[in-house]
Design an enzyme around this catalytic site. Structure first.
Site, PDB file in Angstrom:
ATOM      1  N   ASN A  17       3.673   5.310  10.676  1.00  0.00           N
ATOM      2  CA  ASN A  17       4.844   5.786   9.870  1.00  0.00           C
ATOM      3  C   ASN A  17       4.779   7.113   9.400  1.00  0.00           C
ATOM      4  O   ASN A  17       5.620   7.405   8.491  1.00  0.00           O
ATOM      5  CB  ASN A  17       4.938   4.794   8.640  1.00  0.00           C
ATOM      6  CG  ASN A  17       3.833   4.735   7.748  1.00  0.00           C
ATOM      7  OD1 ASN A  17       2.898   5.683   7.909  1.00  0.00           O
ATOM      8  ND2 ASN A  17       3.827   3.884   6.675  1.00  0.00           N
ATOM      9  N   HIS A  36       2.328   8.522   7.713  1.00  0.00           N
ATOM     10  CA  HIS A  36       1.487   8.774   6.297  1.00  0.00           C
ATOM     11  C   HIS A  36       0.112   9.718   6.899  1.00  0.00           C
ATOM     12  O   HIS A  36      -0.481   9.775   7.951  1.00  0.00           O
ATOM     13  CB  HIS A  36       1.082   7.571   5.708  1.00  0.00           C
ATOM     14  CG  HIS A  36      -0.189   6.763   6.426  1.00  0.00           C
ATOM     15  ND1 HIS A  36      -0.453   5.329   6.291  1.00  0.00           N
ATOM     16  CD2 HIS A  36      -1.238   7.165   7.393  1.00  0.00           C
ATOM     17  CE1 HIS A  36      -1.482   4.988   6.854  1.00  0.00           C
ATOM     18  NE2 HIS A  36      -1.869   6.012   7.671  1.00  0.00           N
ATOM     19  N   GLU A  46       2.095   7.316   1.709  1.00  0.00           N
ATOM     20  CA  GLU A  46       2.899   6.637   2.633  1.00  0.00           C
ATOM     21  C   GLU A  46       4.593   7.417   2.452  1.00  0.00           C
ATOM     22  O   GLU A  46       4.586   8.060   1.517  1.00  0.00           O
ATOM     23  CB  GLU A  46       3.256   5.082   2.194  1.00  0.00           C
ATOM     24  CG  GLU A  46       2.003   4.460   2.152  1.00  0.00           C
ATOM     25  CD  GLU A  46       1.299   3.960   3.404  1.00  0.00           C
ATOM     26  OE1 GLU A  46       1.804   4.619   4.439  1.00  0.00           O
ATOM     27  OE2 GLU A  46       0.435   3.196   3.501  1.00  0.00           O
TER      28      GLU A  46
END
Ligand code: PGA
Length: 240
Positions: A136, A138, A143
């Site tokens: 994602n 990160h 995050e």
């Protein structure tokens, strides 16, 4: 941000090890932030081999783990501190005291994060931050949505991150919480090296290459850094 496409995982590791070997060790102790996960395992193998063969002089370095799980039920063997000791510090014959890790059992993550920031500052700041990248986007456990100015602090793990790390918690509950160096903390490193290998990273590396800095993709913050290299293998770089 410069993307460098190499043919395989081993070349990525060699290239990263070469960059570490070029760090000036003549002054104060070099300070390096270290990632965990599957991606850097080959790098640690190289560093261990080269240190043992006398081709590297890592004895004067200070190391900081990038992030850590947090929770009273977290077993030590699942922690990133333990990972770095097992895969790098101990086999390389380096002193355990050269590795700084976050306290995974801390009941006061804010105080622990403040202590860590102070330790990094006291060590003279990061010369190099080595990073992996999550599916994602990160970096560390920052995050999507994390502020680019964030400092070391507690983080909630995204569902996909918990899934990707579940293999570390075969016999215990996967934690929901972590402490991570902040994006602002990482951005203060003099140099940044992001590693990505394997086809599962092709999509996020493609997105990273196409996306202007946005908190929706934490690694895109690194585009604002003057000295950031992204090393990818053929598979992770397939869509570059
Ligand atoms: P991985 O983890 O190397 O295991 O893919 C990377 C990360 O989540 O930062």
């Amino acid at each position: 941000m410069k993307f460098v496409k190499l043919s395989n995982n081993d070349e990525v590791a060699q290239s990263a090890a070469e960059l570490i070997s070029k760090i000036d060790t003549s002054g104060t102790s070099p300070v390096v932030a270290l990632p965990t996960g599957k991606t850097p395992l080959q790098l640690y193998k190289h560093l261990v081999q080269q240190q043992k063969a006398g081709k590297l002089a890592l004895g004067s370095f200070t190391w900081f783990a990038l992030d850590e799980f947090c929770g009273v039920g977290v077993p030590r063997e699942s922690t990133f501190g333990s990972y770095l000791e097992t895969h790098f510090i101990l086999p390389a014959g380096l002193s355990v005291s050269s590795l700084h890790a976050l306290d995974f059992r801390s009941t006061d993550p804010d105080a622990e994060a403040a202590r860590y920031e102070q330790s990094i500052a006291k060590a003279g700041g990061l010369d190099l931050a080595i990073l992996g990248i999550g599916h994602n986007g990160h970096i560390g456990f920052n995050e999507p949505g994390t502020s680019f100015a964030s400092r070391t602090g507690s983080r909630n793990l995204a569902p996909r991150t918990r899934e990707a790390n579940a293999y570390l918690f075969a016999d215990s509950d996967m934690p929901y919480d972590a402490i991570s160096m902040g994006i602002g903390t990482i951005m203060e490193a003099n140099r940044i090296l992001l590693l990505a290998t394997g086809e599962s990273k092709a999509e996020i590396i493609h997105r990273l290459s196409e996306t202007a800095p946005t908190t929706a993709l934490p690694a895109s913050a690194l585009k604002n850094h003057p000295n950031c290299i992204v090393l990818v293998d053929e598979e992770a770089g397939a869509r570059l």
